[in-house]
Design a protein around this motif. Structure first.
Motif, PDB file in Angstrom:
ATOM      1  N   VAL A 173      -2.714  -5.294  -3.895  1.00 21.64           N
ATOM      2  CA  VAL A 173      -3.339  -4.936  -2.616  1.00 21.64           C
ATOM      3  C   VAL A 173      -4.725  -5.568  -2.525  1.00 21.64           C
ATOM      4  N   SER A 209      -4.252   2.563   4.651  1.00 25.70           N
ATOM      5  CA  SER A 209      -3.594   3.739   4.065  1.00 25.70           C
ATOM      6  C   SER A 209      -2.912   4.574   5.134  1.00 25.70           C
ATOM      7  N   GLN A 269       0.834  -1.204   0.000  1.00 24.72           N
ATOM      8  CA  GLN A 269       0.000   0.000   0.000  1.00 24.72           C
ATOM      9  C   GLN A 269       0.870   1.257   0.000  1.00 24.72           C
ATOM     10  N   LEU A 280      -9.554  -0.370   4.282  1.00 25.00           N
ATOM     11  CA  LEU A 280      -8.547   0.280   3.436  1.00 25.00           C
ATOM     12  C   LEU A 280      -8.098   1.633   3.973  1.00 25.00           C
TER      13      LEU A 280
END
Length: 79
Positions: free
Chosen positions: A47, A67, A14, A63
């Motif tokens: 990912v 992040s 990521q 997600l």
């Protein structure tokens, strides 16, 4: 609330995805960005297809936290 724990390889993927996106965004239009776009597509697919998402409790809704952790990794790597 405890932070979610993601596999290190997923966080690194990521982080690479975010860095590639930022690099692509800095490029002028028509600068021959094909390689960056392909890298971004490949990293996005990696990912999304990571085995973590198939484990109990793993959901694409996480997600945003992934992040955040990837950005933190980027800051500590740059320091």
């Amino acid at each position: 609330m405890t932070a979610l724990r993601f596999p290190e390889d997923l966080v690194r993927l990521q982080a690479a995805r975010l860095a590639t996106y930022q690099e692509l965004a800095r490029q002028p239009p028509g600068a021959g960005n094909t390689l960056l776009r392909r890298r971004l597509i490949r990293l996005s697919a990696e990912v999304s297809a990571h085995p973590y998402w198939r484990t109990p409790g793993g959901s694409q809704g996480q997600l945003a936290e992934l992040s955040r952790q990837a950005r933190r990794l980027g800051w500590t790597t740059a320091a």
